[in-house]
Scaffold this active site. Structure first.
Site, PDB file in Angstrom:
ATOM      1  N   GLU A 102       0.869  -1.180   0.000  1.00 37.08           N
ATOM      2  CA  GLU A 102       0.000   0.000   0.000  1.00 37.08           C
ATOM      3  C   GLU A 102       0.902   1.225   0.000  1.00 37.08           C
ATOM      4  O   GLU A 102       1.483   1.569   1.031  1.00 37.08           O
ATOM      5  CB  GLU A 102      -0.916  -0.023   1.224  1.00 37.08           C
ATOM      6  CG  GLU A 102      -1.869  -1.201   1.265  1.00 37.08           C
ATOM      7  CD  GLU A 102      -2.887  -1.180   0.135  1.00 37.08           C
ATOM      8  OE1 GLU A 102      -3.183  -0.091  -0.374  1.00 37.08           O
ATOM      9  OE2 GLU A 102      -3.372  -2.255  -0.233  1.00 37.08           O
TER      10      GLU A 102
ATOM     11  N   CYS B 177      -1.782   9.481   2.674  1.00 42.08           N
ATOM     12  CA  CYS B 177      -1.489   8.909   1.356  1.00 42.08           C
ATOM     13  C   CYS B 177      -2.523   9.292   0.298  1.00 42.08           C
ATOM     14  O   CYS B 177      -2.245   9.187  -0.897  1.00 42.08           O
ATOM     15  CB  CYS B 177      -1.372   7.393   1.444  1.00 42.08           C
ATOM     16  SG  CYS B 177      -2.872   6.565   2.022  1.00 42.08           S
TER      17      CYS B 177
END
Length: 445
Positions: free
Chosen positions: A211, A245
């Site tokens: 991720e 993110c």
């Protein structure tokens, strides 16, 4: 912990693999419920830890803990259906033939957590791993030591170390763990470190879920309500001081709407982060360390030197590691801030003349983790989806595809490999085992 402790704990997990793999839904549910119940009482200690690590404003129940609780509750509710074999229609026309997919636990998994959200980005994948019947070893981020310590204590309170163990420490600990032949590695962090993780996993042919991140774009058309757009974009950049993110790195807006958007974004920044007419860093938090502060400040300085304009904000404090939410315009394409993920409270606003020009800009910036579209025009949205790529897309709501929780969340190539959340997390930690059988019937008791 010393390497001898890693060896000891890894041996315990290896010895416990088949007990975990063959555990029933009731047994797995009980493990997750124990964790969930401990999390219900963890709000204050996690809030205090994240405040110590990053200066994030304290709340009674941090979303880090609430997200983990919600993830646990969903797994508890749906575990039986997730574990059930999925029937497949066989091609062979034989009534005695049956085919299905059996979800088999991978085994012993390693979860490597990030520093920006150091709690729930360890706990959420842990819940998926337990639902799938795995044991897990967690390595929290050493850059967030207070949160790491709280996470270790919670795990020790809930689990035997043969089920779940936590190893705190520096990158040396992570490297020692990566030498072990884990059955799966789940990593959340930067693309740079993701490459290192993938290379290390390859030595043992270990599967990975990565991720990562990227330069997330937002695009606005002529139909959208700029108030909604300004709110979503600014929220993405002030939450966790922009160290998120899915924060929006740059916004593409029609030239005719650029000034209005900047004015509205400026107003939202003041509403969210100002006290008595001045920027209040207690409402945003701070950078995790000196290096990240200097990196983001360097992006702003470089952009200005190349001709960019600071349309709002720009102040910062190296002693406090804080920066006022900042809006940059007239940023040249070769500026450093247009090459790398920002990971700080700075947004670039780029005007466009035609939709094709805007899409070409997005296409040049690779494959980000998320994209954001503000439009009420179905054709505009569809054109964007067909002519761009990203891990996920949210329309008229920042990070909706993440916070909803029902969709697979993950990147593509440089922004990640694999996905999780909901049943997709269960599948990420499972081997989808094909089973084909003929002439098998139940035997009478």
């Amino acid at each position: 912990m010393a390497n001898v402790d890693i060896d000891r704990v890894f041996a315990l997990h290896q010895a416990n693999v088949w007990k975990m793999k063959t555990s029933t839904a009731a047994e797995r549910r009980a493990r997750i419920m124990r964790l969930r119940d401990r999390l219900l009482a963890a709000g204050e200690e996690v809030a205090e830890a994240v405040y110590k690590d990053m200066g994030r404003p304290k709340v009674e129940m941090p979303f880090d803990v609430q997200n983990s609780i919600d993830t646990a509750n969903e797994a508890i509710e749906h575990l039986d259906e997730w574990m059930a074999p999925a029937p497949v229609r066989p091609n062979i026309q034989d009534p005695s033939v049956k085919a299905f997919v059996h979800y088999e636990a991978r085994g012993t998994v390693l979860i490597l957590g990030p520093w920006n959200f150091p709690f729930h980005l360890c706990v959420e994948p842990l819940i998926s791993a337990l639902a799938a019947g795995n044991s897990a070893v967690i390595k929290p981020a050493s850059m967030a030591p207070a949160t790491s310590a709280v996470l270790a204590k919670i795990v020790q309170d809930v689990f035997d170390e043969s089920e779940v163990a936590v190893f705190e420490g520096s990158s040396d600990v992570a490297n020692a763990l990566l030498e072990k032949p884990f059955d799966h590695v789940f990593f959340t962090g930067s693309p740079k470190v993701g490459k290192i993780i993938m290379a290390a996993a390859a030595k043992n042919l270990t599967s990975v879920t990565l991720e990562l991140g990227g330069k997330n774009p937002a695009i606005i058309d002529e139909t959208d309500d700029l108030d909604e757009a300004a709110s979503g974009i600014v929220t993405s950049r002030v939450m966790n001081n922009g160290q998120t993110c899915l924060s929006i790195d740059y916004v593409l807006v029609p030239e005719s709407r650029k000034k209005d958007l900047i004015d509205k974004m400026s107003s939202v920044i003041k509403d969210l982060t100002y006290t008595d007419g001045k920027f209040d860093s207690a409402k945003t938090g701070r950078f995790i360390d000196d290096r990240n502060f200097e990196r983001v400040k360097g992006y702003v300085d470089d952009a200005v030197e190349r001709g960019a304009t600071i349309a709002f904000g720009g102040s910062s404090s190296p002693n406090e590691l804080t920066m006022e939410p900042t809006i940059l315009t007239e940023v040249p394409a070769d500026a450093e801030i247009m090459q790398d993920e920002i990971f700080g409270p700075v947004t670039v606003v780029l005007p466009y003349s035609t939709v094709d020009d805007a899409l070409a800009t997005i296409q040049r910036h690779g494959k980000p983790l998320g994209s954001l579209v503000f439009s009420t025009d179905e054709a505009f949205v569809e054109n964007f989806i067909q002519n761009t790529t990203s891990g996920g897309v949210s329309v008229n709501s920042w990070a909706g595809h993440y916070f909803d929780g029902s969709l697979p969340f993950g990147g593509v190539n440089g922004s990640g490999i694999g996905s999780y959340h909901s049943i997709y997390g269960f599948k990420a930690f499972s081997h989808e085992r094909a089973v084909w059988q003929r002439g098998v019937t139940k035997v009478a008791a």
